[in-house]
Enzyme design. Structure first.
Site, PDB file in Angstrom:
ATOM      1  N   PHE A   1       0.804  -1.224   0.000  1.00  0.00           N
ATOM      2  CA  PHE A   1       0.000   0.000   0.000  1.00  0.00           C
ATOM      3  C   PHE A   1       0.834   1.271   0.000  1.00  0.00           C
ATOM      4  CE2 PHE A   1       0.941  -0.081   4.524  1.00  0.00           C
ATOM      5  CZ  PHE A   1       1.029   1.269   4.841  1.00  0.00           C
TER       6      PHE A   1
ATOM      7  N   LYS B   1      -1.369  -7.053  -9.248  1.00  0.00           N
ATOM      8  CA  LYS B   1      -2.320  -7.178  -8.125  1.00  0.00           C
ATOM      9  C   LYS B   1      -1.862  -6.149  -7.092  1.00  0.00           C
ATOM     10  CE  LYS B   1      -3.106  -8.373  -4.412  1.00  0.00           C
ATOM     11  NZ  LYS B   1      -3.461  -7.365  -3.369  1.00  0.00           N
TER      12      LYS B   1
ATOM     13  N   ARG C   1      -5.740  -1.703  -0.323  1.00  0.00           N
ATOM     14  CA  ARG C   1      -6.023  -0.523   0.511  1.00  0.00           C
ATOM     15  C   ARG C   1      -6.035   0.770  -0.299  1.00  0.00           C
ATOM     16  NH1 ARG C   1      -1.825  -2.045   5.136  1.00  0.00           N
ATOM     17  NH2 ARG C   1      -2.246  -4.267   5.060  1.00  0.00           N
TER      18      ARG C   1
ATOM     19  N   SER D   1       5.517  -6.996   3.166  1.00  0.00           N
ATOM     20  CA  SER D   1       6.115  -7.328   4.461  1.00  0.00           C
ATOM     21  C   SER D   1       6.905  -8.644   4.372  1.00  0.00           C
ATOM     22  CB  SER D   1       5.012  -7.446   5.514  1.00  0.00           C
ATOM     23  OG  SER D   1       4.098  -8.437   5.106  1.00  0.00           O
TER      24      SER D   1
ATOM     25  N   CYS E   1       9.395   1.941   3.193  1.00  0.00           N
ATOM     26  CA  CYS E   1      10.310   0.818   3.423  1.00  0.00           C
ATOM     27  C   CYS E   1      11.724   1.313   3.659  1.00  0.00           C
ATOM     28  CB  CYS E   1      10.297  -0.115   2.232  1.00  0.00           C
ATOM     29  SG  CYS E   1      10.649   0.765   0.707  1.00  0.00           S
TER      30      CYS E   1
ATOM     31  N   GLU F   1       9.329  -4.180  12.877  1.00  0.00           N
ATOM     32  CA  GLU F   1       9.055  -3.085  11.946  1.00  0.00           C
ATOM     33  C   GLU F   1       7.692  -2.510  12.329  1.00  0.00           C
ATOM     34  OE1 GLU F   1       7.947  -4.033   7.891  1.00  0.00           O
ATOM     35  OE2 GLU F   1       9.066  -2.319   7.149  1.00  0.00           O
TER      36      GLU F   1
HETATM   37  P1  NAD Z   1       1.671  -6.651   2.976  1.00  0.00           P
HETATM   38  O1  NAD Z   1       2.723  -7.690   3.006  1.00  0.00           O
HETATM   39  O2  NAD Z   1       0.577  -6.714   3.972  1.00  0.00           O
HETATM   40  O3  NAD Z   1       0.919  -6.672   1.546  1.00  0.00           O
HETATM   41  C1  NAD Z   1       1.648  -6.675   0.336  1.00  0.00           C
HETATM   42  C2  NAD Z   1       0.816  -7.377  -0.742  1.00  0.00           C
HETATM   43  O4  NAD Z   1       0.611  -8.750  -0.351  1.00  0.00           O
HETATM   44  C3  NAD Z   1      -0.575  -6.777  -0.931  1.00  0.00           C
HETATM   45  O5  NAD Z   1      -0.858  -6.751  -2.313  1.00  0.00           O
HETATM   46  C4  NAD Z   1      -1.491  -7.731  -0.172  1.00  0.00           C
HETATM   47  O6  NAD Z   1      -2.774  -7.824  -0.751  1.00  0.00           O
HETATM   48  C5  NAD Z   1      -0.775  -9.064  -0.266  1.00  0.00           C
HETATM   49  N1  NAD Z   1      -0.948  -9.895   0.931  1.00  0.00           N
HETATM   50  C6  NAD Z   1      -1.089  -9.468   2.224  1.00  0.00           C
HETATM   51  N2  NAD Z   1      -1.182 -10.522   3.052  1.00  0.00           N
HETATM   52  C7  NAD Z   1      -1.098 -11.636   2.289  1.00  0.00           C
HETATM   53  C8  NAD Z   1      -1.114 -13.028   2.578  1.00  0.00           C
HETATM   54  N3  NAD Z   1      -1.248 -13.482   3.822  1.00  0.00           N
HETATM   55  N4  NAD Z   1      -0.995 -13.879   1.554  1.00  0.00           N
HETATM   56  C9  NAD Z   1      -0.847 -13.448   0.282  1.00  0.00           C
HETATM   57  N5  NAD Z   1      -0.829 -12.139  -0.044  1.00  0.00           N
HETATM   58  C10 NAD Z   1      -0.943 -11.240   0.935  1.00  0.00           C
HETATM   59  O7  NAD Z   1       2.412  -5.232   3.003  1.00  0.00           O
HETATM   60  P2  NAD Z   1       1.765  -3.788   3.163  1.00  0.00           P
HETATM   61  O8  NAD Z   1       1.243  -3.610   4.548  1.00  0.00           O
HETATM   62  O9  NAD Z   1       0.844  -3.501   2.019  1.00  0.00           O
HETATM   63  O10 NAD Z   1       3.055  -2.874   2.931  1.00  0.00           O
HETATM   64  C11 NAD Z   1       3.963  -2.563   3.952  1.00  0.00           C
HETATM   65  C12 NAD Z   1       5.136  -3.516   3.972  1.00  0.00           C
HETATM   66  O11 NAD Z   1       5.806  -3.506   2.695  1.00  0.00           O
HETATM   67  C13 NAD Z   1       6.195  -3.123   4.970  1.00  0.00           C
HETATM   68  O12 NAD Z   1       6.679  -4.280   5.592  1.00  0.00           O
HETATM   69  C14 NAD Z   1       7.279  -2.476   4.110  1.00  0.00           C
HETATM   70  O13 NAD Z   1       8.573  -2.499   4.662  1.00  0.00           O
HETATM   71  C15 NAD Z   1       7.194  -3.323   2.902  1.00  0.00           C
HETATM   72  N6  NAD Z   1       7.791  -2.656   1.751  1.00  0.00           N
HETATM   73  C16 NAD Z   1       9.016  -3.068   1.358  1.00  0.00           C
HETATM   74  C17 NAD Z   1       9.641  -2.441   0.304  1.00  0.00           C
HETATM   75  C18 NAD Z   1      11.003  -2.856  -0.139  1.00  0.00           C
HETATM   76  O14 NAD Z   1      11.467  -2.311  -1.105  1.00  0.00           O
HETATM   77  N7  NAD Z   1      11.659  -3.805   0.497  1.00  0.00           N
HETATM   78  C19 NAD Z   1       8.985  -1.396  -0.370  1.00  0.00           C
HETATM   79  C20 NAD Z   1       7.717  -1.016   0.050  1.00  0.00           C
HETATM   80  C21 NAD Z   1       7.126  -1.660   1.125  1.00  0.00           C
END
Ligand code: NAD
Length: 505
Positions: free
Chosen positions: A153, A177, A181, A230, A285, A386
């Site tokens: 998000f 995909k 949010r 995450s 991130c 985090e």
């Molecule tokens: P998230 O992991 O909750 O969601 C990411 C994606 O995965 C979304 O599209 C979501 O629909 C999907 N998803 C969520 N739970 C799932 C599950 N159990 N099974 C399958 N798919 C699932 O992350 P978020 O809250 O949207 O974003 C924040 C996180 O992203 C933080 O941990 C941040 O550090 C990380 N992030 C990392 C980078 C990087 O470059 N390393 C960049 C941006 C964000």
């Protein structure tokens, strides 16, 4: 009275599509705490439909000339720039970040499109004349097929743009995909691609949750998956999609440290840390969430940090006067509040308490003020986890070695920064720290598009970072052609038949 809200649909084959989705999820306005739309949640049949559309489109798109693909990217880049104000408002309304901050992510995303405009140069191979007797060799890169992106998000424009412009410029087709949010920006991007002349089916958007993600991970017609989110989900995505035979890059969470040396310009460091910790309400991130003060840097750092943090204005992202908007959901706000309570209980010193910051008048938005802890130790949850919110923790150490050791023991390895006036300290830091992106007096060292972005350890599962040359490699197969044209024209010795394993002769 029941009010009706807009339904955000998928984009398949260049058009809005409901497909077979019957489930939906609320899309909140974090600044008001109200539901502003419903987004469809795709079923595996919807993913099938998008992938089949992308699979068919691939047959022609892969044969389209590289120059033509570049021209579509040029047109797309201009459209993104023209629509940037509209895109930024859409992002601010669903994510909560400042419009100016959303504009920043659009510019950084656009830079990847500009990089992809150079695809003819980036994907070109090498040629070796007369590598063996009458034999020439050349290498080329070819697209993989249907590629998928699953994104978080916190950067609804930039993070998908780490992926789709490069994948598409390389000749692949794409199914995105996005986060459920803040889904609207992706539909706008799909419309801009269509307007830029991208054929229907080359870029598709399926909204959804875990059901759609799992369908992508298992789909036999998807060749590669790029994930950002995450760490637990990144790990899961990497394991499941790899088991299904796909090429996978899965970027995870982070705990980014900034080390402040006693010789640093402490006033500058404090201002930079304030922006890096609290910009986008800490939901980046690459946000700095741990400041490591070395020796007597701590006292003067805290003296300057505290007033800088107190000066921050918290308010809706769409209001110019705000420095920092709300966090994305009520759950995120409650999680961060629990961490603040836990930090106090664990014995950290609460220097600025974000819970005391009132939400803007009458607002039921998901606001939480910037929070600053001192005297934090590595065993506390506010250091270990985090938190992904506007909370900065300060840890104190005696030496540069201790600071580097702390960073290297941390399971994450996305970014790390140092503030110092010494070239040799900076060099030692860059050399010894186990993280993918290093900043020297730069707290958020997000690499430009021609370099690759990615972390180490639990911040990345897979071999390839995103964009830059890693992006080109990730989205293409390598191929080497070794060629001989038997001929009566032998200006040199000619080649004799051999039963041995071929070597250059
Ligand atoms: P998230 O992991 O909750 O969601 C990411 C994606 O995965 C979304 O599209 C979501 O629909 C999907 N998803 C969520 N739970 C799932 C599950 N159990 N099974 C399958 N798919 C699932 O992350 P978020 O809250 O949207 O974003 C924040 C996180 O992203 C933080 O941990 C941040 O550090 C990380 N992030 C990392 C980078 C990087 O470059 N390393 C960049 C941006 C964000």
């Amino acid at each position: 009275m029941k009010t009706t809200v807009t339904t955000i649909e998928h984009r398949i084959g260049g058009s809005p599509a409901r497909a077979t989705s019957t489930r939906s999820a609320p899309v909140w306005n974090p600044a008001t705490g109200e539901v502003q739309a419903e987004v469809l949640l795709g079923e595996s049949s919807d993913v099938d439909q998008a992938v089949e559309t992308a699979r068919r489109a691939f047959a022609d798109w892969r044969e389209t000339s590289t120059s033509h693909r570049a021209r579509v990217m040029f047109a797309f880049r201009d459209l993104v720039q023209r629509h940037a104000p509209e895109l930024a408002r859409v992002v601010a309304r669903e994510h909560g970040k400042m419009v100016s901050d959303a504009t920043g992510e659009i510019v950084r995303g656009m830079e990847i499109v500009e990089f992809a405009c150079g695809i003819a140069h980036l994907a070109k191979g090498e040629y070796s004349d007369q590598i063996s007797a009458d034999v020439d060799s050349f290498s080329l890169r070819q697209p993989l097929g249907v590629c998928a992106g699953i994104t978080p998000f916190n950067f609804p424009v930039m993070v998908p743009m780490w992926m789709h412009p490069i994948a598409i410029a390389c000749g692949n087709t794409f199914v995105l995909k996005p986060s459920e949010r803040d889904p609207s920006a992706s539909n706008l991007i799909a419309d801009l691609y269509s307007e830029a002349g991208l054929p229907g089916g080359v870029f598709n958007v399926v909204h959804g949750d875990k059901t759609a993600v799992d369908a992508i991970l298992d789909h036999r017609d998807i060749a590669a998956v790029s994930f950002v989110g995450s760490t637990p989900v990144a790990k899961y995505v990497h394991a499941r999609a790899t088991a299904a035979g796909k090429r996978v890059q899965a970027l995870g969470g982070a705990k980014n440290h900034a080390v402040i040396m006693p010789d640093a310009d402490i006033g500058f460091a404090a201002e930079q840390l304030t922006a890096a910790a609290y910009g986008s309400a800490g939901q980046r991130c690459m946000a700095i969430s741990a400041a490591v003060a070395v020796g007597d840097a701590a006292g003067s750092l805290l003296e300057r940090l505290k007033p800088a943090v107190l000066r921050l204005t918290v308010g809706p992202g769409e209001e110019d006067a705000s420095d920092m908007g709300p966090v994305v959901t009520a759950e995120a706000r409650d999680r961060i509040l629990r961490y603040i309570e836990g930090g106090e209980r664990a014995g950290a010193t609460l220097v600025v308490d974000g819970r005391k910051r009132e939400a803007p008048e009458g607002s039921r938005g998901f606001f939480i003020g910037p929070t600053l802890f001192d005297d934090v130790t590595t065993s506390m949850d506010i250091y270990r986890d985090e938190m992904f919110g506007p909370v900065l923790v300060v840890l104190r150490v005696d030496s540069l070695e201790a600071a580097i050791d702390m960073i290297n023991r941390n399971p994450y390895g996305n970014g790390a920064a140092i503030f110092t006036a010494s070239g040799s300290i900076a060099r030692a830091f860059g050399h010894h720290v186990q993280a993918g992106m290093i900043g020297i007096n730069v707290p958020i060292p997000v690499p430009m598009s021609m370099y690759s972005f990615g972390g180490w350890k639990s911040s990345l599962f897979g071999e390839h970072h995103v964009h830059g040359l890693d992006g080109i490699r990730f989205y293409t197969h390598g191929k080497v052609v070794t060629a001989r044209w038997p001929s009566t024209v032998h200006l040199t010795s000619g080649a004799a038949r051999t039963m041995n394993f071929p070597t250059a002769s």
